[in-house]
Write an enzyme that holds these catalytic residues in place. Structure first.
Site, PDB file in Angstrom:
ATOM      1  NE  ARG A  50      -2.220  -1.328   3.927  1.00  0.00           N
ATOM      2  CZ  ARG A  50      -2.590  -1.629   5.023  1.00  0.00           C
ATOM      3  NH1 ARG A  50      -4.450  -0.596   4.834  1.00  0.00           N
ATOM      4  NH2 ARG A  50      -2.373  -1.812   6.015  1.00  0.00           N
ATOM      5  CG  ASP A  93      -5.592  -2.840   0.978  1.00  0.00           C
ATOM      6  OD1 ASP A  93      -6.032  -3.492   1.758  1.00  0.00           O
ATOM      7  OD2 ASP A  93      -7.504  -2.661   1.456  1.00  0.00           O
ATOM      8  CE  LYS A 149       9.573 -17.525  12.904  1.00  0.00           C
ATOM      9  NZ  LYS A 149       9.080 -16.477  13.534  1.00  0.00           N
ATOM     10  CG  HIS A 179      14.456 -19.035   8.575  1.00  0.00           C
ATOM     11  ND1 HIS A 179      13.651 -18.218   9.570  1.00  0.00           N
ATOM     12  CD2 HIS A 179      16.188 -18.551   9.046  1.00  0.00           C
ATOM     13  CE1 HIS A 179      14.856 -17.698  10.846  1.00  0.00           C
ATOM     14  NE2 HIS A 179      15.629 -18.197  10.321  1.00  0.00           N
ATOM     15  CE  LYS A 183      19.392 -20.652  11.086  1.00  0.00           C
ATOM     16  NZ  LYS A 183      20.314 -19.538  10.358  1.00  0.00           N
ATOM     17  CD  GLU A 217      16.701 -14.430  17.915  1.00  0.00           C
ATOM     18  OE1 GLU A 217      16.285 -13.912  16.844  1.00  0.00           O
ATOM     19  OE2 GLU A 217      15.624 -14.539  18.822  1.00  0.00           O
ATOM     20  CG  ASP A 236       9.342 -15.644  16.628  1.00  0.00           C
ATOM     21  OD1 ASP A 236       8.349 -15.447  16.361  1.00  0.00           O
ATOM     22  OD2 ASP A 236      10.014 -15.006  17.397  1.00  0.00           O
ATOM     23  CG  HIS A 241      12.600 -21.265  14.239  1.00  0.00           C
ATOM     24  ND1 HIS A 241      12.270 -20.845  12.946  1.00  0.00           N
ATOM     25  CD2 HIS A 241      12.575 -19.629  14.268  1.00  0.00           C
ATOM     26  CE1 HIS A 241      12.016 -19.878  12.616  1.00  0.00           C
ATOM     27  NE2 HIS A 241      12.706 -19.437  13.128  1.00  0.00           N
ATOM     28  CE  LYS A 340      12.837 -12.148  19.454  1.00  0.00           C
ATOM     29  NZ  LYS A 340      13.945 -12.620  18.222  1.00  0.00           N
TER      30      LYS A 340
END
Length: 492
Positions: A50, A93, A149, A179, A183, A217, A236, A241, A340
């Site tokens: 948009r 849109d 995801k 993803h 790897k 991370e 998440d 994963h 994290k």
């Protein structure tokens, strides 16, 4: 240098074409495949958004972003010019089919033309976009759709999304991307297990004491605060994963590696996971949230400041003790953790073998530790086998821990394609091996949901941990009460 074969001519249509994922991952991946000669001359990339841009403005934007997200040694002026000429832009849109004329004008009917619709947008748009693609005559047997995801927020929403997309696309045309499965080191799990006779006979509860899977991370939530505060680390990271890596570690040998046999075996692992009762969820899960701290000597704010929610109970760290209830793994705990703003960025799988059944050297100096196979997923891909050896010298036996180390970069000096590079090419080729099937996604949600339900019912408050550390102390307690310890420091 490994050879790369060109893909068939196609159109990549990216919904969310100005978003972070597209700019940071998808376009650099496609550029690098163009540089290596895999994109035919008439392959196009059409960004859908948009944002108030035209094709020229979008090309200017991408030109600047490539310099940020592609290393300088990989940028070639001639390739960049060729890549930019592939780019088109459709300002629509996506949820409103009446605005789609700019996109349909760019996609005239062409027999046998492969079109990849990449939905790099909010999951709530997956259904409406699929419906509008069909309504505008943009779906045929040569179309593929890629779903990023998260696939839903829970089992019910995942099923609703799968139903909506599945009403337009056949399951063979739907590519649910994770993803991590692209790897190199994750794929090498299959080769490590099934192409080495020295390991496969030991890959079971007779020889293995426990398994650890860690994804750590350094970064915080950054610009993803609004999304992350409604998601959290369990949705998440763990639901996709970590469970996907667990599947590759625990799966039975397929008859051969093909488009469905690997996914069949992964599904069996997910279905064999011991369901989480409320008591299990209370005892065997840990939720944490980072506060202010130091990461690499730099002061960083806490999660609540980054998410702009002073009362947030969203977890940024999760540790879980899981069990695969089948013949191979009965009694072997799988410890999963992710967080994290941790002390360092690293991902690894640790296969901890049983100790020797009898101490053969009671009068020796030093210690004999159980063997461990550490498979490094990032940042440096490789494997390390920890063993015990005799230290050279006279005067008795001195035991010393040593390791056999395989560093992929040293053994294979040519850089391997990024995960997105590989997976995007697999989509065009119609190869779903490294993508999640509908039943896998729903089986993963089935296992995760009782944990979420218990946390909501008990109103569990995540344990705070300072940024730049290894997470809350409860995660240490989770594994140490079983007489085990997290693998720390071995890869530094």
């Amino acid at each position: 240098m490994p050879s790369t074969s060109p893909i068939a001519p196609c159109d990549f249509v990216v919904f969310g074409g100005t978003g972070d994922l597209t700019v940071r991952k998808l376009l650099p991946a496609l550029y690098l495949r163009d540089r290596d000669g895999q994109l035919p001359d008439d392959t196009r990339i059409i960004a859908v958004s948009r944002a108030g841009l035209d094709a020229a403005g979008y090309r200017d934007k991408v030109h600047g972003e490539l310099e940020r997200f592609v290393t300088s040694d990989a940028l070639d002026e001639a390739v960049v010019d060729r890549f930019l000429r592939r780019l088109e832009f459709a300002g629509i849109d996506a949820a409103d089919g009446s605005t789609w004329e700019p996109l349909t004008a760019l996609l005239p009917r062409e027999a046998d033309r492969i079109r990849v619709y990449y939905l790099a947008c909010a999951p709530r748009l997956f259904g409406p976009i699929s419906e509008n693609l069909a309504a505008n005559g943009l779906v045929d047997q040569h179309s593929r759709v890629v779903l990023e995801k998260p696939i839903g927020h829970d089992l019910e929403s995942a099923r609703a999304i799968n139903d909506a997309v599945g009403a337009v696309f056949d399951e063979s045309q739907i590519f649910r991307i994770d993803h991590y499965l692209g790897k190199e080191s994750v794929q090498n799990l299959l080769v490590t297990r099934f192409a080495n006779t020295v390991l496969e006979p030991l890959w079971n509860s007779t020889s293995i004491d426990h398994v650890q899977i860690t994804v750590s991370e350094e970064i915080g939530v950054g610009s993803r605060g609004e999304y992350y505060d409604t998601s959290g680390a369990l949705r998440d990271m763990v639901q996709n994963h970590l469970l996907q890596v667990l599947c590759l570690v625990a799966m039975e040998p397929p008859t051969y590696v093909d488009r469905e046999s690997v996914r069949d075996e992964k599904l069996k692992v997910l279905q064999a996971l011991k369901p989480m009762t409320p008591e299990d969820a209370e005892r065997d899960t840990v939720a944490g949230q980072y506060g202010p701290g130091l990461v690499n000597g730099v002061a960083v704010p806490g999660y609540r400041d980054e998410a702009d929610n002073a009362d947030s109970r969203t977890e940024t760290f999760v540790a879980v003790k899981a069990e695969v209830r089948n013949w191979r793994w009965a009694g072997v705990p799988f410890y999963l953790r992710t967080g994290k703003r941790m002390e360092r960025r690293h991902s690894e799988v640790v296969i901890a073998f049983n100790p020797v059944p009898h101490p053969m050297f009671p009068g020796s100096e030093g210690t004999s530790e159980p063997n461990r196979l550490v498979i490094r997923l990032q940042p440096t891909e490789g494997m390390r086998l920890h063993m015990t050896a005799k230290e050279p010298g006279p005067g008795g036996i001195r035991l010393r821990p040593v390791s056999l180390d395989l560093n992929y970069t040293e053994v294979f000096p040519h850089p391997s394609p990024d995960a997105y590079e590989r997976l995007l090419m697999d989509v065009v080729r119609g190869n779903p091996t490294l993508f999640m099937r509908r039943d896998e996604v729903e089986a993963a949600w089935t296992w995760v949901e009782p944990i979420l339900a218990n946390w909501a019912r008990t109103e569990r408050v995540p344990r705070r941990y300072p940024a730049g550390t290894d997470g809350p102390v409860d995660a240490v307690t989770l594994i140490e009460r079983d007489g085990r310890t997290w693998n720390e420091g071995a890869l530094r």
